[in-house]
Design an enzyme around this catalytic site. Sequence first.
Site, PDB file in Angstrom:
ATOM      1  N   GLN A   1      -7.820  -0.568   3.027  1.00  0.00           N
ATOM      2  CA  GLN A   1      -8.608  -1.089   4.150  1.00  0.00           C
ATOM      3  C   GLN A   1     -10.028  -1.463   3.732  1.00  0.00           C
ATOM      4  O   GLN A   1     -10.835  -1.846   4.582  1.00  0.00           O
ATOM      5  CB  GLN A   1      -8.665  -0.065   5.287  1.00  0.00           C
ATOM      6  CG  GLN A   1      -7.334   0.172   5.971  1.00  0.00           C
ATOM      7  CD  GLN A   1      -6.879  -0.996   6.842  1.00  0.00           C
ATOM      8  OE1 GLN A   1      -7.618  -1.950   7.085  1.00  0.00           O
ATOM      9  NE2 GLN A   1      -5.643  -0.935   7.315  1.00  0.00           N
TER      10      GLN A   1
ATOM     11  N   GLY B   1       0.810  -1.214   0.000  1.00  0.00           N
ATOM     12  CA  GLY B   1       0.000   0.000   0.000  1.00  0.00           C
ATOM     13  C   GLY B   1       0.847   1.269   0.000  1.00  0.00           C
ATOM     14  O   GLY B   1       0.538   2.235  -0.706  1.00  0.00           O
TER      15      GLY B   1
ATOM     16  N   ASN C   1      -8.491   3.446   8.012  1.00  0.00           N
ATOM     17  CA  ASN C   1      -7.866   2.340   8.746  1.00  0.00           C
ATOM     18  C   ASN C   1      -8.162   2.368  10.246  1.00  0.00           C
ATOM     19  O   ASN C   1      -8.149   1.352  10.905  1.00  0.00           O
ATOM     20  CB  ASN C   1      -6.349   2.324   8.521  1.00  0.00           C
ATOM     21  CG  ASN C   1      -5.714   3.695   8.543  1.00  0.00           C
ATOM     22  OD1 ASN C   1      -6.200   4.629   7.911  1.00  0.00           O
ATOM     23  ND2 ASN C   1      -4.633   3.828   9.277  1.00  0.00           N
TER      24      ASN C   1
ATOM     25  N   CYS D   1       1.767   1.371  12.537  1.00  0.00           N
ATOM     26  CA  CYS D   1       3.095   1.926  12.290  1.00  0.00           C
ATOM     27  C   CYS D   1       3.393   3.081  13.235  1.00  0.00           C
ATOM     28  O   CYS D   1       4.507   3.542  13.307  1.00  0.00           O
ATOM     29  CB  CYS D   1       3.237   2.356  10.836  1.00  0.00           C
ATOM     30  SG  CYS D   1       1.750   3.021  10.141  1.00  0.00           S
TER      31      CYS D   1
ATOM     32  N   THR E   1      12.583  -7.238 -10.730  1.00  0.00           N
ATOM     33  CA  THR E   1      12.074  -8.599 -10.927  1.00  0.00           C
ATOM     34  C   THR E   1      10.907  -8.849  -9.970  1.00  0.00           C
ATOM     35  O   THR E   1      10.990  -8.511  -8.787  1.00  0.00           O
ATOM     36  CB  THR E   1      13.217  -9.611 -10.690  1.00  0.00           C
ATOM     37  OG1 THR E   1      14.264  -9.276 -11.596  1.00  0.00           O
ATOM     38  CG2 THR E   1      12.762 -11.041 -10.946  1.00  0.00           C
TER      39      THR E   1
ATOM     40  N   GLY F   1      -1.540  -6.575  -0.118  1.00  0.00           N
ATOM     41  CA  GLY F   1      -1.849  -7.999   0.074  1.00  0.00           C
ATOM     42  C   GLY F   1      -2.135  -8.384   1.515  1.00  0.00           C
ATOM     43  O   GLY F   1      -3.086  -9.100   1.819  1.00  0.00           O
ATOM     44  N   HIS F   2      -1.297  -7.884   2.454  1.00  0.00           N
ATOM     45  CA  HIS F   2      -1.391  -8.395   3.828  1.00  0.00           C
ATOM     46  C   HIS F   2      -2.629  -7.936   4.582  1.00  0.00           C
ATOM     47  O   HIS F   2      -2.907  -8.430   5.668  1.00  0.00           O
ATOM     48  CB  HIS F   2      -0.119  -8.062   4.621  1.00  0.00           C
ATOM     49  CG  HIS F   2       0.068  -6.619   4.979  1.00  0.00           C
ATOM     50  ND1 HIS F   2       0.022  -6.186   6.284  1.00  0.00           N
ATOM     51  CD2 HIS F   2       0.316  -5.516   4.229  1.00  0.00           C
ATOM     52  CE1 HIS F   2       0.253  -4.867   6.312  1.00  0.00           C
ATOM     53  NE2 HIS F   2       0.432  -4.447   5.073  1.00  0.00           N
TER      54      HIS F   2
HETATM   55  C1  LIG Z   1      -5.168   2.844   4.522  1.00  0.00           C
HETATM   56  C2  LIG Z   1      -3.782   2.291   4.390  1.00  0.00           C
HETATM   57  N1  LIG Z   1      -3.049   2.626   3.324  1.00  0.00           N
HETATM   58  C3  LIG Z   1      -1.807   2.158   3.158  1.00  0.00           C
HETATM   59  C4  LIG Z   1      -1.224   1.323   4.072  1.00  0.00           C
HETATM   60  C5  LIG Z   1       0.188   0.840   3.861  1.00  0.00           C
HETATM   61  O1  LIG Z   1       0.189  -0.466   3.368  1.00  0.00           O
HETATM   62  P1  LIG Z   1       1.536  -1.358   3.452  1.00  0.00           P
HETATM   63  O2  LIG Z   1       1.680  -1.760   4.855  1.00  0.00           O
HETATM   64  O3  LIG Z   1       1.254  -2.516   2.533  1.00  0.00           O
HETATM   65  O4  LIG Z   1       2.637  -0.527   2.941  1.00  0.00           O
HETATM   66  C6  LIG Z   1      -1.955   0.941   5.209  1.00  0.00           C
HETATM   67  C7  LIG Z   1      -1.340   0.084   6.247  1.00  0.00           C
HETATM   68  O5  LIG Z   1      -1.661   0.174   7.415  1.00  0.00           O
HETATM   69  C8  LIG Z   1      -3.270   1.439   5.360  1.00  0.00           C
HETATM   70  O6  LIG Z   1      -4.007   1.112   6.427  1.00  0.00           O
END
Ligand SMILES: Cc1ncc(COP(=O)(O)O)c(C=O)c1O
Length: 409
Positions: A202, A91, A174, A347, A260, A223-224
């Site tokens: 999200q 993301g 989020n 984060c 790659t 993905g996660h």
């Molecule tokens: C709304 C949103 N955008 C972007 C991200 C970032 O994604 P990634 O962890 O795959 O970099 C997050 C991750 O918490 C998110 O909640």
Amino acid sequence: MLASRVMTLEKTDFYPDLFSAGDKIYFDHNATAPLCRKIVSSAPELLEAFGNPSSIHQFGRRPKKIIRDARNQFAKFIDCHPLELIFTSGGSESNSLVLKSEFLRAKKAGIKNPHFVVSKIEHPASIKSIEQLKELGLKVSWIEVDRNGQVDFSQYQSLFQEPVHLVSCMLANNETGCILPIKEMCQFAKSQGAKFHTDAVQALGKMEFSLKELDVDYASFAGHKFYAMKGVGALFSKQGNVIENLISGGGQERSRRGGTENTLGIASMGIVAEFFPQQKSYIEYVRTLRDSLEEKLVSRISNLEILGRETNRVCNTSSVFIQGVDGESLLMNLDLAGIAVSTGAACSSGNPEPSPVLIAMGLSHAEAQSSMRVSLGWGSTMAEVDRFIEELEKVVIRLRAIKENGGEL
Ligand SMILES: Cc1ncc(COP(=O)(O)O)c(C=O)c1O
């Protein structure tokens, strides 16, 4: 009807087999979701295809096919053309890529100070990209949100008094799960000649939507957040848009993202996409659990507010303000009881500053610091909800008593 089914339902009745938290409770799916086990069982075969997908010999053809199949599967479920997808590392990269690319496009078109309209509740990946671009001449106007996480449409429209190059606003937040009116916002932006990007990281797996219906130019995915692997994601870029790559390389992703490819990661997104035809029932199931959790929270714990409860939200998220209780202490006490929740974006945990999203919604610093985020997932159960409520009630009583006694128990 569904509620009674939920009471008796075993996780595995109709769900993809996910890694479980064992006897612990994982209510932090917005930070990351457990991996779908089918990815692990498919991994040996996928990894055996070790060739470079860009090689034209037979070793390259297998991984190339794996990527093509995953692209088709994922595109089908977000309703776009496979070639409108650019696989990225997640993301953050997708958001950075589109914002920086659009800035460069505007500069190349001779615009001295490109003007972006961005919501105040975007993920740090977007906000920090914007801060960098401001140093290079970007002009930004901010979309405000209210205490329910909703956009004031007339404030939004007022930001278009001078030409706007790009609007960036997330589909679902989020921290609160609030859904923003992207279709209407995008329609207005287009009528003003602006492009539109939505961060849909999200939203996937938590609400139904179609990119064609939203009609956005760009959308970000990770993905996660939907049971696939970490370190992989995608940017949807509508046909006709040109992407200025941030990673220059060997022409991968049609020269829009060099390097790659992460074959296994990309394949994992295709594997989870196979479960998406059933996502309507997953969403209903999780919503029933979340609504029950909120009813119990409100009835069992005094002076508690669920942010955005009356508005349109994704199925799994509760942002909870509990008066007189410090969010970090709450999180640590729940952790000791084997329960994982969050006090904001993952984060930023460990960061004493209150969540910028909650501040943007008008909460005071003290209120924001007394908040937690509970986010359920496809594998959550009603038994977990009940155990969570019991533990939380005990922790809140204890923390309030400590506070009343001036920090002493
Ligand atoms: C709304 C949103 N955008 C972007 C991200 C970032 O994604 P990634 O962890 O795959 O970099 C997050 C991750 O918490 C998110 O909640």
